[in-house]
Design a protein around this motif. Structure first.
Motif, PDB file in Angstrom:
ATOM      1  N   THR A  10      39.088  29.344  34.818  1.00 51.43           N
ATOM      2  CA  THR A  10      39.518  28.574  35.981  1.00 51.43           C
ATOM      3  C   THR A  10      40.918  29.037  36.376  1.00 51.43           C
ATOM      4  OG1 THR A  10      40.571  26.827  34.688  1.00 51.43           O
ATOM      5  CG2 THR A  10      38.223  26.525  35.222  1.00 51.43           C
ATOM      6  N   GLU A  11      41.252  28.777  37.631  1.00 52.06           N
ATOM      7  CA  GLU A  11      42.594  29.107  38.095  1.00 52.06           C
ATOM      8  C   GLU A  11      43.639  28.391  37.239  1.00 52.06           C
ATOM      9  OE1 GLU A  11      45.568  28.643  41.927  1.00 52.06           O
ATOM     10  OE2 GLU A  11      43.582  27.721  42.027  1.00 52.06           O
ATOM     11  N   ALA A  12      43.418  27.128  36.940  1.00 51.11           N
ATOM     12  CA  ALA A  12      44.387  26.342  36.160  1.00 51.11           C
ATOM     13  C   ALA A  12      44.558  26.920  34.747  1.00 51.11           C
ATOM     14  CB  ALA A  12      43.944  24.888  36.087  1.00 51.11           C
ATOM     15  N   HIS A  13      43.453  27.305  34.123  1.00 57.26           N
ATOM     16  CA  HIS A  13      43.510  27.879  32.772  1.00 57.26           C
ATOM     17  C   HIS A  13      44.269  29.202  32.798  1.00 57.26           C
ATOM     18  CE1 HIS A  13      41.017  28.601  28.839  1.00 57.26           C
ATOM     19  NE2 HIS A  13      42.296  28.648  28.636  1.00 57.26           N
ATOM     20  N   MET A  14      43.960  30.042  33.782  1.00 56.59           N
ATOM     21  CA  MET A  14      44.663  31.326  33.898  1.00 56.59           C
ATOM     22  C   MET A  14      46.161  31.103  34.127  1.00 56.59           C
ATOM     23  SD  MET A  14      42.113  33.677  36.189  1.00 56.59           S
ATOM     24  CE  MET A  14      43.302  35.030  36.162  1.00 56.59           C
ATOM     25  N   SER A  39      28.996  33.628  36.903  1.00 62.39           N
ATOM     26  CA  SER A  39      29.995  34.673  37.096  1.00 62.39           C
ATOM     27  C   SER A  39      30.573  34.616  38.510  1.00 62.39           C
ATOM     28  CB  SER A  39      29.382  36.054  36.821  1.00 62.39           C
ATOM     29  OG  SER A  39      30.386  37.017  36.643  1.00 62.39           O
ATOM     30  N   ALA A  40      29.746  34.305  39.484  1.00 59.64           N
ATOM     31  CA  ALA A  40      30.236  34.175  40.868  1.00 59.64           C
ATOM     32  C   ALA A  40      31.275  33.067  40.955  1.00 59.64           C
ATOM     33  CB  ALA A  40      29.070  33.914  41.815  1.00 59.64           C
ATOM     34  N   ASN A  41      31.036  31.956  40.279  1.00 57.81           N
ATOM     35  CA  ASN A  41      31.999  30.855  40.259  1.00 57.81           C
ATOM     36  C   ASN A  41      33.306  31.294  39.586  1.00 57.81           C
ATOM     37  OD1 ASN A  41      32.524  27.794  40.533  1.00 57.81           O
ATOM     38  ND2 ASN A  41      33.022  28.258  38.400  1.00 57.81           N
ATOM     39  N   ALA A  42      33.195  31.964  38.448  1.00 58.50           N
ATOM     40  CA  ALA A  42      34.387  32.434  37.734  1.00 58.50           C
ATOM     41  C   ALA A  42      35.158  33.453  38.583  1.00 58.50           C
ATOM     42  CB  ALA A  42      33.989  33.052  36.396  1.00 58.50           C
ATOM     43  N   TYR A  43      34.431  34.296  39.311  1.00 61.49           N
ATOM     44  CA  TYR A  43      35.065  35.280  40.187  1.00 61.49           C
ATOM     45  C   TYR A  43      35.853  34.583  41.292  1.00 61.49           C
ATOM     46  CZ  TYR A  43      35.500  39.547  43.008  1.00 61.49           C
ATOM     47  OH  TYR A  43      35.981  40.613  43.729  1.00 61.49           O
ATOM     48  N   ASP A  44      35.311  33.494  41.826  1.00 66.37           N
ATOM     49  CA  ASP A  44      36.037  32.698  42.830  1.00 66.37           C
ATOM     50  C   ASP A  44      37.332  32.140  42.233  1.00 66.37           C
ATOM     51  OD1 ASP A  44      34.087  33.171  44.746  1.00 66.37           O
ATOM     52  OD2 ASP A  44      33.127  31.203  44.506  1.00 66.37           O
ATOM     53  N   GLU A  45      37.265  31.635  40.997  1.00 65.17           N
ATOM     54  CA  GLU A  45      38.460  31.106  40.323  1.00 65.17           C
ATOM     55  C   GLU A  45      39.491  32.208  40.093  1.00 65.17           C
ATOM     56  OE1 GLU A  45      39.264  27.854  39.307  1.00 65.17           O
ATOM     57  OE2 GLU A  45      37.562  27.257  40.545  1.00 65.17           O
ATOM     58  N   PHE A  46      39.033  33.379  39.681  1.00 65.41           N
ATOM     59  CA  PHE A  46      39.895  34.545  39.481  1.00 65.41           C
ATOM     60  C   PHE A  46      40.610  34.894  40.793  1.00 65.41           C
ATOM     61  CE2 PHE A  46      39.997  39.361  39.321  1.00 65.41           C
ATOM     62  CZ  PHE A  46      41.008  39.483  38.389  1.00 65.41           C
ATOM     63  N   ASN A  47      39.854  34.922  41.876  1.00 65.64           N
ATOM     64  CA  ASN A  47      40.450  35.240  43.182  1.00 65.64           C
ATOM     65  C   ASN A  47      41.412  34.160  43.655  1.00 65.64           C
ATOM     66  OD1 ASN A  47      39.535  37.868  43.916  1.00 65.64           O
ATOM     67  ND2 ASN A  47      37.481  37.016  44.064  1.00 65.64           N
ATOM     68  N   LYS A  48      41.128  32.896  43.356  1.00 67.81           N
ATOM     69  CA  LYS A  48      42.074  31.820  43.687  1.00 67.81           C
ATOM     70  C   LYS A  48      43.382  32.025  42.946  1.00 67.81           C
ATOM     71  CE  LYS A  48      38.924  28.177  43.737  1.00 67.81           C
ATOM     72  NZ  LYS A  48      38.591  26.833  43.297  1.00 67.81           N
ATOM     73  N   GLN A  85      46.851  42.821  43.808  1.00 66.82           N
ATOM     74  CA  GLN A  85      45.846  43.879  43.898  1.00 66.82           C
ATOM     75  C   GLN A  85      45.006  43.929  42.630  1.00 66.82           C
ATOM     76  OE1 GLN A  85      45.125  45.889  46.564  1.00 66.82           O
ATOM     77  NE2 GLN A  85      46.558  44.577  47.658  1.00 66.82           N
ATOM     78  N   VAL A  86      43.718  44.173  42.805  1.00 62.41           N
ATOM     79  CA  VAL A  86      42.794  44.314  41.691  1.00 62.41           C
ATOM     80  C   VAL A  86      42.191  45.707  41.767  1.00 62.41           C
ATOM     81  CG1 VAL A  86      40.687  43.467  40.606  1.00 62.41           C
ATOM     82  CG2 VAL A  86      42.217  41.867  41.753  1.00 62.41           C
ATOM     83  N   LEU A  94      44.615  34.864  41.888  1.00 64.19           N
ATOM     84  CA  LEU A  94      45.299  36.012  42.485  1.00 64.19           C
ATOM     85  C   LEU A  94      45.995  35.630  43.793  1.00 64.19           C
ATOM     86  CD1 LEU A  94      42.600  38.764  41.889  1.00 64.19           C
ATOM     87  CD2 LEU A  94      44.760  38.493  40.660  1.00 64.19           C
ATOM     88  N   LYS A  95      45.315  34.838  44.609  1.00 69.59           N
ATOM     89  CA  LYS A  95      45.865  34.427  45.900  1.00 69.59           C
ATOM     90  C   LYS A  95      47.075  33.511  45.728  1.00 69.59           C
ATOM     91  CE  LYS A  95      44.611  32.085  50.155  1.00 69.59           C
ATOM     92  NZ  LYS A  95      43.681  31.132  50.757  1.00 69.59           N
TER      93      LYS A  95
END
Length: 113
Positions: free
Chosen positions: A104-108, A37-46, A3-4, A48-49
């Motif tokens: 990125t998802e990998a970095h996170m 930012s839209a690209n980074a938001y997609d990575e953030f959501n990946k 959840q965010v 989270l998923k």
């Protein structure tokens, strides 16, 4: 998916910052008008998923719509504002941050593991 919570007021930010003493807080600062930012938001959501068991709270701040919150975050954790930006806060202090294409998802995942 984790959840965010969207943070829209300085009071909500202060409560989230306070809670970082008990549990890490990941703040994503998002510009709703920026393609990077839209690209980074997609990575953030990946992230989270794919990392539902991540031991942290997650927050979203839309920097244009919630400018006072964005500014307060920069001041409270001593991180120059950029967007997109992700900040990991532990014990009310910045532990890690990244901006732009470094989000990125990998970095996170590497930082959170």
């Amino acid at each position: 998916m984790s959840q965010v919570k969207e943070i829209q007021t300085v009071e909500e930010w202060k409560a989230a910052l306070e809670s970082s003493s008990a549990r890490p807080l990941v703040v994503f600062k998002h510009s709703t008008t920026c393609p990077v930012s839209a690209n980074a938001y997609d990575e953030f959501n990946k992230f989270l998923k794919n990392n539902e068991n991540a031991d942290a709270d997650f927050a979203l701040v839309k920097v244009i719509e919630s400018r006072p919150v964005s500014n307060q975050i920069a001041e409270d954790v001593a991180v120059k504002h950029e967007s997109p930006q992700i900040i990991l806060v532990k014990n009310k202090e910045k532990y890690w941050s990244a901006t732009h294409w470094a989000i990125t998802e990998a970095h996170m995942k590497a930082v959170m593991d």
